[in-house]
Design an enzyme around this catalytic site. Sequence first.
Site, PDB file in Angstrom:
ATOM      1  N   THR A 182       0.850  -1.200   0.000  1.00 39.66           N
ATOM      2  CA  THR A 182       0.000   0.000   0.000  1.00 39.66           C
ATOM      3  C   THR A 182       0.883   1.248   0.000  1.00 39.66           C
ATOM      4  O   THR A 182       0.623   2.208  -0.739  1.00 39.66           O
ATOM      5  CB  THR A 182      -0.958  -0.008   1.219  1.00 39.66           C
ATOM      6  OG1 THR A 182      -1.530  -1.308   1.353  1.00 39.66           O
ATOM      7  CG2 THR A 182      -2.056   1.019   1.058  1.00 39.66           C
ATOM      8  N   GLY A 185       1.069   1.559   6.083  1.00 34.59           N
ATOM      9  CA  GLY A 185      -0.027   0.596   6.042  1.00 34.59           C
ATOM     10  C   GLY A 185      -0.151  -0.135   7.364  1.00 34.59           C
ATOM     11  O   GLY A 185       0.514   0.201   8.351  1.00 34.59           O
ATOM     12  N   GLU A 207       9.689   0.983  11.416  1.00 30.58           N
ATOM     13  CA  GLU A 207       8.383   1.648  11.313  1.00 30.58           C
ATOM     14  C   GLU A 207       8.019   2.305  12.648  1.00 30.58           C
ATOM     15  O   GLU A 207       7.556   3.448  12.684  1.00 30.58           O
ATOM     16  CB  GLU A 207       7.311   0.627  10.908  1.00 30.58           C
ATOM     17  CG  GLU A 207       7.469   0.169   9.462  1.00 30.58           C
ATOM     18  CD  GLU A 207       6.561  -0.966   9.048  1.00 30.58           C
ATOM     19  OE1 GLU A 207       6.428  -1.188   7.841  1.00 30.58           O
ATOM     20  OE2 GLU A 207       5.978  -1.633   9.919  1.00 30.58           O
TER      21      GLU A 207
HETATM   22  C1  5RP Z   1       5.384  -3.857   6.906  1.00 27.28           C
HETATM   23  C2  5RP Z   1       4.051  -3.467   7.411  1.00 27.28           C
HETATM   24  C3  5RP Z   1       3.002  -3.130   6.394  1.00 27.28           C
HETATM   25  O1  5RP Z   1       2.522  -1.863   6.633  1.00 27.28           O
HETATM   26  C4  5RP Z   1       1.887  -4.131   6.490  1.00 27.28           C
HETATM   27  O2  5RP Z   1       2.432  -5.437   6.377  1.00 27.28           O
HETATM   28  C5  5RP Z   1       0.833  -3.919   5.425  1.00 27.28           C
HETATM   29  O3  5RP Z   1       1.375  -4.178   4.173  1.00 27.28           O
HETATM   30  P1  5RP Z   1       0.537  -4.132   2.836  1.00 27.28           P
HETATM   31  O4  5RP Z   1       0.254  -2.712   2.548  1.00 27.28           O
HETATM   32  O5  5RP Z   1       1.453  -4.761   1.813  1.00 27.28           O
HETATM   33  O6  5RP Z   1      -0.702  -4.945   3.041  1.00 27.28           O
HETATM   34  O7  5RP Z   1       3.774  -3.405   8.580  1.00 27.28           O
HETATM   35  O8  5RP Z   1       6.230  -4.266   7.939  1.00 27.28           O
END
Ligand code: 5RP
Length: 224
Positions: free
Chosen positions: A31, A82, A103
Amino acid sequence: MTQDELKTLVGQAALQYVVAGEIVGVGTGSTVNKFIDALAAIKDRIPGAVSSSNASTERLRALGIAVFDANEVGDIPVYIDGADEIDGRGFMIKGGGAALTREKIVAAQSGRFVCIADESKQVQVLGRFPVPVEVVPMASARLVRQFAEMGGAAAVRRMPDGRPLVTDNGQHILDVSGLAISDPPGFEREVNQWPGVVTVGVFARQKAAVCLLATAAGVKTLAF
Ligand code: 5RP
């Protein structure tokens, strides 16, 4: 709309939260990749980004967006990322992309966490998605037993060739399933204290301030 189209929709919607003249915090995942692609169109309005993973850094730089080390900058107004799950209070599970530690660091340095997700990520109670926990490898087996004592089944995340996945920080990930996390702040506090835990993928302290949720009817804005 396909899930990919929904991600594009929220990636573009997140541009309205980027503050002109300020560095933006950028998360990781499919995302966020849509957000990074959209950000390229307004890159001249910002000095650049602080990134939460090597993967996002590469994508940002490939699009001509400057990436700063977190230590080079002060407070960041907005962090966009995301989530694997988000509940009705803005608490999240994150780390599906193994970038949870950086993050959380960038989120902690940022004023507002703007979560971008499609509606499949919305839950009543966190825990349907296995909780990622970044751990120092020598502590893995003991931590698996500690999670079992609280009713969780933890497994080391592995690459397709069977070797443990190694994070950008040189550590491993445990994915913990079977938990229903009714008290995310308490869970985060508790697990954070276990020796060998680097970061728990429950984001309660660094929760979302806003969630842009892509639905078939358009983007819903949830404020917490
Ligand atoms: C990565 C994360 C992402 O934000 C989470 O996995 C969501 O990913 P996506 O947008 O591909 O569904 O925490 O460590």
